[in-house]
Write a protein that holds these residues in place. Structure first.
Motif, PDB file in Angstrom:
ATOM      1  N   LEU A 274      25.529-133.518 -18.585  1.00  0.00           N
ATOM      2  CA  LEU A 274      24.619-132.596 -17.902  1.00  0.00           C
ATOM      3  C   LEU A 274      25.376-131.550 -17.091  1.00  0.00           C
ATOM      4  N   GLN A 275      26.471-131.946 -16.449  1.00  0.00           N
ATOM      5  CA  GLN A 275      27.287-130.971 -15.722  1.00  0.00           C
ATOM      6  C   GLN A 275      27.825-129.909 -16.676  1.00  0.00           C
ATOM      7  N   GLU A 276      28.267-130.323 -17.835  1.00  0.00           N
ATOM      8  CA  GLU A 276      28.776-129.368 -18.822  1.00  0.00           C
ATOM      9  C   GLU A 276      27.668-128.459 -19.338  1.00  0.00           C
TER      10      GLU A 276
ATOM     11  N   CYS B 185      21.793-124.343 -12.996  1.00  0.00           N
ATOM     12  CA  CYS B 185      22.043-125.519 -12.163  1.00  0.00           C
ATOM     13  C   CYS B 185      20.790-126.369 -12.048  1.00  0.00           C
ATOM     14  N   SER B 186      19.871-126.190 -12.968  1.00  0.00           N
ATOM     15  CA  SER B 186      18.596-126.885 -12.864  1.00  0.00           C
ATOM     16  C   SER B 186      18.334-127.833 -14.025  1.00  0.00           C
TER      17      SER B 186
ATOM     18  N   GLN C 294      13.508-133.294  -8.975  1.00  0.00           N
ATOM     19  CA  GLN C 294      12.592-132.265  -9.453  1.00  0.00           C
ATOM     20  C   GLN C 294      13.422-131.204 -10.156  1.00  0.00           C
ATOM     21  N   TRP C 295      13.715-131.432 -11.405  1.00  0.00           N
ATOM     22  CA  TRP C 295      14.534-130.519 -12.184  1.00  0.00           C
ATOM     23  C   TRP C 295      13.651-129.504 -12.895  1.00  0.00           C
ATOM     24  N   GLU C 296      14.180-128.317 -13.043  1.00  0.00           N
ATOM     25  CA  GLU C 296      13.451-127.268 -13.747  1.00  0.00           C
ATOM     26  C   GLU C 296      13.534-127.454 -15.260  1.00  0.00           C
ATOM     27  N   HIS C 297      14.653-127.999 -15.737  1.00  0.00           N
ATOM     28  CA  HIS C 297      14.859-128.213 -17.177  1.00  0.00           C
ATOM     29  C   HIS C 297      15.221-129.666 -17.443  1.00  0.00           C
ATOM     30  N   ALA C 298      14.808-130.152 -18.601  1.00  0.00           N
ATOM     31  CA  ALA C 298      15.155-131.492 -19.063  1.00  0.00           C
ATOM     32  C   ALA C 298      15.788-131.366 -20.440  1.00  0.00           C
TER      33      ALA C 298
ATOM     34  N   ALA D 211      10.954-128.717 -17.873  1.00  0.00           N
ATOM     35  CA  ALA D 211      10.644-130.098 -17.494  1.00  0.00           C
ATOM     36  C   ALA D 211       9.163-130.407 -17.666  1.00  0.00           C
ATOM     37  N   CYS D 212       8.305-129.423 -17.397  1.00  0.00           N
ATOM     38  CA  CYS D 212       6.860-129.672 -17.533  1.00  0.00           C
ATOM     39  C   CYS D 212       6.489-129.948 -18.988  1.00  0.00           C
TER      40      CYS D 212
END
Length: 135
Positions: free
Chosen positions: A68-70, A78-79, A88-92, A125-126
């Motif tokens: 995920l860091q990569e 950074c989300s 609460q992440w913006e992207h999954a 993420a939604c």
């Protein structure tokens, strides 16, 4: 029938064509399989809203957090995070396994993920909430 190797008692051609493969052929076959297995660790990654794809060697990372860091660095973001219910992440990140099913990254043990991942997608993420085992 002709012979191979000269007139001094060479091997008959039928013996060459009917003989089982030797050690050299077995080594070559094993080498091809190991190259195919090593190449399978590279997967394509797409992110919703970006016009380009990236390729990642998932076997080069030790766990999900390194991956995920990569991905965050790769997509200048950074989300991107795991859908574990804590952040609460913006992207999954979701991935397609060998059966063609889309699953959330982090739902299976790391070693199983590395073996079964065929491609990845970073999505909102939604939109990924329906794939979560925790939702």
């Amino acid at each position: 029938m002709g012979s191979y190797g000269g007139d001094d008692g060479g091997v008959e051609l039928t013996e060459l064509t009917l003989a089982p493969p030797g050690e050299r052929a077995r080594r070559a076959r094993r080498a091809r399989k190991s190259v195919e297995a090593a190449a399978a660790a590279f997967v394509k990654v797409s992110m919703d809203g970006t016009p380009y794809l990236r390729k990642v060697d998932v076997a080069a990372y030790g766990d999900y957090l390194e991956l995920l860091q990569e991905l965050n660095a790769m997509f200048y973001c950074c989300s991107i995070g795991l859908m574990d219910g804590y952040g609460q992440w913006e992207h999954a990140v979701v991935y397609e396994d060998g059966d063609g099913d889309w699953m959330l990254v982090g739902d299976v043990p790391w070693e199983m993920f590395v073996c079964s991942c065929r491609r990845m997608r970073v999505m909102r993420a939604c939109e990924a909430r329906g794939l979560s085992a925790n939702a």
